[in-house]
Design a protein around this motif. Sequence first.
Motif, PDB file in Angstrom:
ATOM      1  N   GLU A  58      88.711  34.287 -45.303  1.00  0.00           N
ATOM      2  CA  GLU A  58      89.570  32.704 -45.993  1.00  0.00           C
ATOM      3  C   GLU A  58      89.613  31.564 -45.202  1.00  0.00           C
ATOM      4  N   HIS A  59      89.326  31.734 -43.177  1.00  0.00           N
ATOM      5  CA  HIS A  59      89.571  31.021 -43.051  1.00  0.00           C
ATOM      6  C   HIS A  59      88.922  30.141 -41.519  1.00  0.00           C
ATOM      7  N   HIS A  60      87.307  30.953 -43.021  1.00  0.00           N
ATOM      8  CA  HIS A  60      85.758  30.762 -42.010  1.00  0.00           C
ATOM      9  C   HIS A  60      86.078  29.377 -41.298  1.00  0.00           C
ATOM     10  N   SER A  61      86.165  27.983 -42.206  1.00  0.00           N
ATOM     11  CA  SER A  61      85.478  26.845 -41.815  1.00  0.00           C
ATOM     12  C   SER A  61      86.264  26.083 -40.642  1.00  0.00           C
ATOM     13  N   ASP A  62      87.921  26.679 -41.076  1.00  0.00           N
ATOM     14  CA  ASP A  62      89.073  26.324 -39.541  1.00  0.00           C
ATOM     15  C   ASP A  62      88.843  27.085 -38.190  1.00  0.00           C
ATOM     16  N   LEU A  66      86.829  25.542 -34.997  1.00  0.00           N
ATOM     17  CA  LEU A  66      87.836  25.586 -33.573  1.00  0.00           C
ATOM     18  C   LEU A  66      86.369  25.808 -32.531  1.00  0.00           C
ATOM     19  N   ILE A  67      85.820  26.359 -32.671  1.00  0.00           N
ATOM     20  CA  ILE A  67      84.617  26.723 -32.299  1.00  0.00           C
ATOM     21  C   ILE A  67      84.056  25.544 -31.146  1.00  0.00           C
ATOM     22  N   GLU A  68      83.529  25.055 -32.651  1.00  0.00           N
ATOM     23  CA  GLU A  68      82.557  24.337 -32.536  1.00  0.00           C
ATOM     24  C   GLU A  68      83.406  23.300 -31.793  1.00  0.00           C
ATOM     25  N   LEU A  91      90.183  34.640 -32.496  1.00  0.00           N
ATOM     26  CA  LEU A  91      90.838  33.139 -32.969  1.00  0.00           C
ATOM     27  C   LEU A  91      91.616  33.589 -34.642  1.00  0.00           C
ATOM     28  N   PHE A  92      91.492  34.398 -35.054  1.00  0.00           N
ATOM     29  CA  PHE A  92      92.166  34.351 -36.521  1.00  0.00           C
ATOM     30  C   PHE A  92      93.087  35.051 -35.926  1.00  0.00           C
ATOM     31  N   GLU A  93      93.858  36.081 -34.741  1.00  0.00           N
ATOM     32  CA  GLU A  93      94.405  36.282 -34.362  1.00  0.00           C
ATOM     33  C   GLU A  93      95.468  35.872 -33.584  1.00  0.00           C
TER      34      GLU A  93
END
Length: 139
Positions: A58-62, A66-68, A91-93
């Motif tokens: 669901e939040h893959h692009s966000d 952030l990682i990038e 990061l999801f957590e």
Amino acid sequence: MSARTKARKRAVDAIFAADLRKVSPDSLLEKTAQLAADRQNQDEIFGYARDIVAGIIEHHSDIDDLIETYSHDWAIDRMPALDRAILRVALFEILYRDDVPNGVAIDEAVELAKEYSTDDSGTFVNGLLSRIVETRKAR
């Protein structure tokens, strides 16, 4: 080892394998859940792993943005695939699970990186996640 630690490992496995195979991580996780159905405590483990995987989808692009953004001089597609999977789970957590303290998410990610990835991965994962958490606190 706690059920949540096992769930994180299952989620990392699914995210990692899906990334390499270019398939859906939730379908890979379901196949693994079916294979492990006769073992104890699997409902709790796979229940949380499903939550993680669904949240990452669901939040893959966000999460990847952030990682990038915070991985100075490292394009996300050039990182080891296992490190990417570990970072996505953590990061999801951190971003979407209020019941998981940031420190726990970071510690679990660092341990996974040390155990399963390269010699430098634990330090890389710790530094990147810590930078993101500190920057977000400053806002």
